[in-house]
Scaffold this motif. Structure first.
Motif, PDB file in Angstrom:
ATOM      1  N   TYR A  56      16.994  69.001  83.756  1.00  0.00           N
ATOM      2  CA  TYR A  56      16.239  70.265  83.747  1.00  0.00           C
ATOM      3  C   TYR A  56      15.746  70.582  85.150  1.00  0.00           C
ATOM      4  N   GLU A  76      23.536  74.539  78.073  1.00  0.00           N
ATOM      5  CA  GLU A  76      22.343  74.585  77.229  1.00  0.00           C
ATOM      6  C   GLU A  76      21.088  74.406  78.071  1.00  0.00           C
ATOM      7  N   THR A  77      21.145  73.497  79.050  1.00  0.00           N
ATOM      8  CA  THR A  77      20.009  73.301  79.946  1.00  0.00           C
ATOM      9  C   THR A  77      19.770  74.539  80.803  1.00  0.00           C
ATOM     10  N   LYS A 114      18.078  77.193  78.817  1.00  0.00           N
ATOM     11  CA  LYS A 114      16.697  76.777  78.550  1.00  0.00           C
ATOM     12  C   LYS A 114      15.817  76.986  79.775  1.00  0.00           C
ATOM     13  N   ALA A 124      15.176  80.747  80.361  1.00  0.00           N
ATOM     14  CA  ALA A 124      14.254  81.287  79.358  1.00  0.00           C
ATOM     15  C   ALA A 124      12.832  80.774  79.563  1.00  0.00           C
ATOM     16  N   GLU A 125      12.679  79.476  79.768  1.00  0.00           N
ATOM     17  CA  GLU A 125      11.330  78.888  79.843  1.00  0.00           C
ATOM     18  C   GLU A 125      10.638  79.183  81.170  1.00  0.00           C
ATOM     19  N   TRP A 185      24.631  80.701  70.241  1.00  0.00           N
ATOM     20  CA  TRP A 185      23.839  80.871  71.462  1.00  0.00           C
ATOM     21  C   TRP A 185      23.656  82.349  71.795  1.00  0.00           C
ATOM     22  N   ARG A 221      20.933  83.483  69.743  1.00  0.00           N
ATOM     23  CA  ARG A 221      19.662  82.854  70.099  1.00  0.00           C
ATOM     24  C   ARG A 221      19.071  83.470  71.368  1.00  0.00           C
ATOM     25  N   TYR A 222      19.946  83.884  72.285  1.00  0.00           N
ATOM     26  CA  TYR A 222      19.497  84.438  73.570  1.00  0.00           C
ATOM     27  C   TYR A 222      20.070  85.844  73.782  1.00  0.00           C
TER      28      TYR A 222
END
Length: 319
Positions: free
Chosen positions: A33, A60-61, A64, A67-68, A119, A122-123
């Motif tokens: 990450y 996927e990372t 993430k 987004a985060e 995905w 999801r996004y």
């Protein structure tokens, strides 16, 4: 047709991103990450759009982190489909598999397509487009998938997600054999590499233009995006003339390409952000390892040195 306009996107620079560092590789150790965050903070502000190659742990990372951390990127998310048919024309002999392996690949490809759809849903505000494969139909590929199978995957994704769907491929197959697939996808994505075709830097931009306009002319009702165009900085003489590659040539091609595509509003992903030493053969001068605008240690090559703010010199007096 202006791809930015058709996709409802603001204009901005785009780059292919794969963040594998020294000792990391797909199926082995993946970037953490924090490593991905470091990369994206380096790219943010200079590139708006990222192209990711597969629905794997790395992608996927990346999603993430964006987004985060609230980073300002939009993503073309891809599913890297594996061989479903033997290709005896692969020049390095990598395109031949057992029937059991081909069947396993079909199952794996279906799982990737389902993950791509998941995905995308999801996004929905982060992923702006979806690709159902990468260089799987060109004559020299080591992961050949028949056109009708790729078209089937595209139709499945279109039915399951709202984002526009494409397929990323060398420009040649679009010109000679992918008409049925072109009818299915929402936009066409091409790869153009003058240096792989033994072009000198002085011929490079004209050759890229020729590749792009040939495909755009064949499909006037479809937007055409360049999803890979770049220039290697080292080569071992296998497939690329070492005299045609250097950091200086990469800088020239990058600057000329960006000037042209921005003037003509051609959506273009430069290949690629960072050098990746896991690619290709074990030879240090293997060209597949040396396409990045940044070295594997994340320091910039000449093409992008101007993007990195110089660090203040503590020895310099301030009056």
């Amino acid at each position: 047709m202006d791809a930015y306009e058709q996709l409802g996107l603001p204009k901005g620079r785009a780059i292919c991103y794969s963040g594998f560092r020294q000792g990391q590789h797909p199926g082995g150790q993946y970037p953490s990450y924090e490593e991905v965050r470091e990369d994206l903070l380096l790219l943010q502000g200079h590139w708006k759009y990222l192209r990711l190659f597969d629905c794997d742990a790395h992608a996927e990372t990346v999603l993430k982190v964006i987004a985060e951390e609230g980073l300002d990127f939009q993503v073309m998310q891809s599913a890297y489909i594996e061989a479903e048919m033997n290709n005896f024309n692969c020049p390095w002999g990598g395109g031949v598999y057992s029937e059991e392996k081909l069947e396993a690949n079909k199952e794996g490809n279906q799982a990737k397509i389902e993950r791509l759809i998941a995905w995308a849903n999801r996004y929905p505000d982060l992923i702006f487009s979806l690709s159902v494969g990468n260089e799987a139909c060109v004559d020299w590929t080591d992961h050949y998938v028949p056109q009708h199978r790729v078209a089937g995957y595209a139709e499945q994704v279109k039915a399951g997600a709202k984002q526009p769907v494409t397929f990323c491929e060398n420009y040649v197959p679009w010109l000679i054999k992918l008409d049925k697939l072109a009818a299915v996808v929402d936009f066409i994505s091409i790869h153009t590499y003058p240096v792989w075709e033994y072009k000198h830097i002085n011929e490079a931009l004209d050759y890229t233009k020729e590749n792009y306009y040939a495909v755009a002319g064949k499909f006037p009702d479809k937007p055409v995006v360049i999803t890979e165009a770049g220039w290697a900085t080292k080569a071992n003489g296998r497939g690329i003339n070492p005299e045609n590659v250097s950091e200086a040539y990469q800088k020239i091609y990058f600057e000329q390409l960006m000037a042209w595509v921005e003037q003509e509003n051609i959506f273009t992903f430069f290949f690629e952000a960072f050098d990746e030493d896991w690619k290709g053969s074990a030879e240090p001068l293997e060209p597949e390892k040396h396409w990045g605008l940044f070295y594997i240690d994340r320091t910039p090559k000449p093409a992008v040195q101007h993007l990195i703010s110089p660090q203040p010199n503590p020895a310099r007096s301030v009056r």
